[in-house]
Structure formats: C-alpha cells, structure tokens
Scaffold this active site. Structure first.
Site, PDB file in Angstrom:
ATOM      1  N   THR A  69       3.471  -8.321   4.916  1.00 21.42           N
ATOM      2  CA  THR A  69       3.223  -7.878   3.586  1.00 21.42           C
ATOM      3  C   THR A  69       3.757  -8.993   2.739  1.00 21.42           C
ATOM      4  O   THR A  69       4.895  -9.415   2.820  1.00 21.42           O
ATOM      5  CB  THR A  69       3.718  -6.693   3.194  1.00 21.42           C
ATOM      6  OG1 THR A  69       3.340  -5.578   4.067  1.00 21.42           O
ATOM      7  CG2 THR A  69       3.364  -6.142   1.671  1.00 21.42           C
TER       8      THR A  69
ATOM      9  N   PHE B 199       4.715 -10.092  -1.149  1.00 19.90           N
ATOM     10  CA  PHE B 199       5.312  -9.361  -2.227  1.00 19.90           C
ATOM     11  C   PHE B 199       5.528 -10.585  -3.346  1.00 19.90           C
ATOM     12  O   PHE B 199       5.494 -11.685  -2.992  1.00 19.90           O
ATOM     13  CB  PHE B 199       6.607  -8.970  -2.196  1.00 19.90           C
ATOM     14  CG  PHE B 199       6.806  -7.627  -0.905  1.00 19.90           C
ATOM     15  CD1 PHE B 199       6.701  -8.009   0.145  1.00 19.90           C
ATOM     16  CD2 PHE B 199       6.974  -6.473  -1.777  1.00 19.90           C
ATOM     17  CE1 PHE B 199       6.954  -6.846   0.877  1.00 19.90           C
ATOM     18  CE2 PHE B 199       7.065  -5.557  -0.839  1.00 19.90           C
ATOM     19  CZ  PHE B 199       6.797  -5.554   0.601  1.00 19.90           C
TER      20      PHE B 199
HETATM   21  O1  LIG Z   1       6.592   2.278   1.556  1.00 18.62           O
HETATM   22  C1  LIG Z   1       7.111   1.310   1.292  1.00 18.62           C
HETATM   23  O2  LIG Z   1       8.161   1.250   2.032  1.00 18.62           O
HETATM   24  C2  LIG Z   1       6.818   0.264   0.802  1.00 18.62           C
HETATM   25  O3  LIG Z   1       7.767  -0.704   0.157  1.00 18.62           O
HETATM   26  C3  LIG Z   1       5.361   0.025   0.244  1.00 18.62           C
HETATM   27  C4  LIG Z   1       4.335  -0.653   1.099  1.00 18.62           C
HETATM   28  C5  LIG Z   1       2.971  -1.125   0.324  1.00 18.62           C
HETATM   29  O4  LIG Z   1       3.004  -0.727  -0.801  1.00 18.62           O
HETATM   30  O5  LIG Z   1       2.290  -1.753   1.048  1.00 18.62           O
HETATM   31  C6  LIG Z   1       5.113  -2.345   1.424  1.00 18.62           C
HETATM   32  C7  LIG Z   1       5.083  -2.709   2.634  1.00 18.62           C
HETATM   33  C8  LIG Z   1       4.375  -2.291   3.538  1.00 18.62           C
HETATM   34  O6  LIG Z   1       3.107  -2.916   3.731  1.00 18.62           O
HETATM   35  C9  LIG Z   1       4.032  -0.554   3.393  1.00 18.62           C
HETATM   36  C10 LIG Z   1       4.177  -0.093   2.388  1.00 18.62           C
END
Ligand SMILES: O=C(O)C(=O)C[C@]1(C(=O)O)C=C[C@@H](O)C=C1
Length: 395
Positions: free
Chosen positions: A278, A280
């Site tokens: 992911t 950010f």
């Molecule tokens: O649910 C979480 O723990 C988050 O930080 C959110 C979140 C997102 O929004 O994509 C962050 C990373 C992962 O991809 C899954 C969920």
C-alpha cells in the site's frame, strides 16, 4: 468529525510582516501553479519564514513555583504600574534556532492517520516518522482537517494498493483540501486472521475488516467460506472482536493489532498476493522545497479542453522530455460532471468531464519538469501541483 486523542494545547499565530507573505494567499490556494519555478520556490521560502513566526502558547508561560510565581506577579504588576520593565529577566526570551529545529528522527512530530491504534495506516506513519506521536482519526477527512487546524503536523493516508487499486476518496479529498504532498511511504501489508484466544479458524462464521483488507484476502476468505463484514479499519475490526467476545467472529488485521487487542493469530500472510504493497501519501500544510539530490516524484491534477487527442497531447509533454509516469488516475469532475456537445445529426451528446491525476518521476527543481508543466498548461483548463517530494523506493 472528531479527531480522536485531539491535543489540549493550542498554537497562537503571530502576524508576520514578511514582504512575500501577503502573496501566499493566492499561491497557497494551490490552484495557481506559477510557470516560473523561481516564483514557486520563492513562495515556499515565504511560507517557511511564516512558519517561524508561529509560537507555541505553552512556551510563553514562565516555569515558576507557587511562591516564585506570586512574587513574580507582584513584580510584573509593579513594573506595569511604573510603565516599564525593571527586571529584564521577566521579559519573554527570544526564540533561538535551537528551539525551533525539529529533530530529524521525527520525534515530537504529530501525525494523523485514519483508524485505531494498530491500523496499517499507523504502521505507515511510524515508518515515515519512527518516533512520532500518532493521532488516530475516525475518517480520512478528519485527518485532513487535523492538519489544516494545526492539531497535528502531518497526515499519512493510503492512496493506492498493489492489489485493490486506488483509494478514490483520498484523490477527491486532495483536491478539496489545500494540503501539500511532502512525501510517500510504501508499506508491505501482511494480513493476519485474528480470533479470540483459543479459537480455531474452522470455528469462524464471519470476519470483519476494512473493505480494502477484505478485498486483498479475497481468495483465502472465499476458500474458508466466511461471511465478510466491512469495518472502518482493520484495527477497529480487531477491537470489535475482542470487545464482543464472539467466538465465531474473526478479524483481518495486523500482528500488531492482535497484540494490542489481545487476540490470537489464526493464520498469517493471508493476502492473495505475497507482495501486497500500500502506498501512502504524507500531507502537510506547506510544501517542501524540492531538490535534485535524490529521486523525486511530482503529483499534479489537471482538466483538459474537449477535442480529439487532448489526453494524448497531455501525456506527450512528459514523454517528449523523457519523464517517466508512475500513475494516472481519472476522477469525475463533480462540480460539472456532464459536458454537452452540440451535434446537429445526433442531438446533444453528453460526456463525463474528468480530472486527471498524474504522478511523474522528476523534481520540480528540474527544468524538464518545469517545461513539461508549462507545455501542459497550454491546453489544460486547470492545473495544480499537489507536491514534489522524495520517492520511497523501499516497500
Ligand atoms: O484498515 C486499516 O488498517 C488501514 O490502515 C486502511 C487500509 C486502506 O485504506 O487501504 C490501509 C492499508 C491496507 O491496504 C488496508 C487497509
């Protein structure tokens, strides 16, 4: 929208008479990208000097004991009644450069993220600023507002995932708010299946998590035949399992969340793709001054005039200068979603109007990036630079 754990202290803004500061209103609105980079750079410097004029209210209070303070108050009153300060030690001390420099390890930096403690977004904030104070927010928008209102210094928010794709809400919020992208963090997301202590995964009938997290574990969860239920974030899902005490309910969340909420890890690395990354964005009130000392990325958003090949032309401004694009995203332009084209043969055709978000591998300090955006502005109806920031090359 509440900011969980919002601080009790506040900042006071001291007016600054820097000659460049009055120009900031228009530049900070972000809508204006000045074609001359020198001017853009100048504005960044102006913002930096404006920041230096901002003083924490707490620092203004003298640190005195009870007896000292009553004596000191008396002396202040004497001085005030005589019209001048006799005791120079009671005058506020000027701030020094040391008081203002922020440590490079990120300590003291307050970073907002969406979710509860143990959420992946908090991991990303800690990866970016290892000693920061993380501030949980219930929604993405609360994190944006927390930065705007000086409750925190930065926000770290997910923008895309290698399996689930773009997080559209944050693209829309980037445009609606006036924050600047000052960095990015790529995080390897390893999902775990969590349950109450002693539970086996065969006992689970349903599982809670953030929709992105559930989507990233689609195959594993389907093979277990478990009902999926959305939660605002994965850590909240873990907390709900712990607090409800339901043995047939699990959560998809991190190993850190298991520890925080006292759950067992029933299975590890349950994501469909081993390389589940992911990305950010790190957002701040002011832009950073881009350099050329390391690889940089620049993010822009623009709209185009209608016409054949306009998107092709827009993309060519980068290709012509050998600039690599790393991401392109289009979102409906919500203010004017439909474009009506007069076509006498077929009646009025309606097309959607789009905003294009592009990330490219170059710094705004490089002439080729400045020329590319100057060229793009010739046929873009609207163009905004969202940020020029160091690339995170390690997930
Ligand atoms: O649910 C979480 O723990 C988050 O930080 C959110 C979140 C997102 O929004 O994509 C962050 C990373 C992962 O991809 C899954 C969920």
């Amino acid at each position: 929208m509440a900011v969980k754990g919002a601080p009790t202290w506040s900042y006071a803004k001291t007016p600054c008479s820097h000659p460049g500061i009055s120009d900031l209103g228009s530049t900070r609105s972000g809508l204006a990208f000045n074609l001359s980079f020198r001017k853009w750079e100048c504005c960044c410097l102006g913002v930096a000097s404006a920041q230096r004029a901002i003083t924490p209210v707490e620092d203004e209070k003298p640190n005195l004991t009870g007896a000292e303070s009553s004596g000191a108050i008396q002396r202040i009153e004497d001085n005030e009644s005589s019209g001048f300060h006799k005791d120079m030690n009671l005058l506020p001390k000027p701030l020094t450069a040391n008081d203002l420099s922020s440590p490079s390890d990120g300590s003291k930096v307050r970073v907002a993220y969406q979710g509860l403690p143990g959420a992946y977004s908090e991991d990303a904030a800690l990866k970016a600023y290892p000693k920061c104070e993380t501030v949980p927010c219930d929604q993405f928008e609360a994190a944006f507002k927390a930065v705007e209102l000086w409750l925190v210094d930065k926000a770290v928010l997910p923008i895309e995932n290698s399996v689930g794709g773009s997080i559209h809400r944050n693209y829309d919020l980037l445009l609606r708010h006036r924050l600047h992208i000052v960095g990015e963090v790529q995080l390897q997301v390893n999902h775990c299946l969590l349950g109450l202590p002693g539970v086996t995964k065969e006992e689970l009938k349903r599982v809670l998590s953030h929709p992105q997290a559930l989507a990233q574990c689609e195959m594993t969860l389907s093979s277990l035949g478990i009902v999926r239920i959305n939660a605002d974030d994965s850590a909240l899902a873990a907390q709900m399992v712990a607090s409800t005490g339901l043995r047939n309910t699990g959560a998809v969340a991190s190993a850190r969340a298991a520890k925080i909420y006292g759950l067992d890890i029933l299975a590890e690395k349950i994501q469909d793709d081993d390389d589940n990354i992911t990305r950010f964005l790190i957002l701040a009130r002011e832009p950073i001054i881009p350099g050329t000392d390391r690889p940089y990325k620049t993010s822009v958003v623009f709209t185009l005039e209608e016409g054949p090949g306009v998107l092709f032309k827009a993309l060519a401004v980068f290709a012509l200068r050998g600039i690599n694009l790393t991401k392109i995203e289009s979102r409906p332009q919500r203010q004017r979603p439909l474009r009506v084209v007069d076509d006498s043969n077929e009646g009025s055709a309606k097309y959607f109007d789009y905003l294009f978000y592009i990330d490219f591998e170059a710094s705004m300090a490089e002439p080729r990036a400045q020329y590319a955006l100057g060229h793009l502005q010739e046929f873009a109806r609207f163009l905004r630079v969202l940020g020029s920031y160091p690339m995170d090359t390690i997930p």
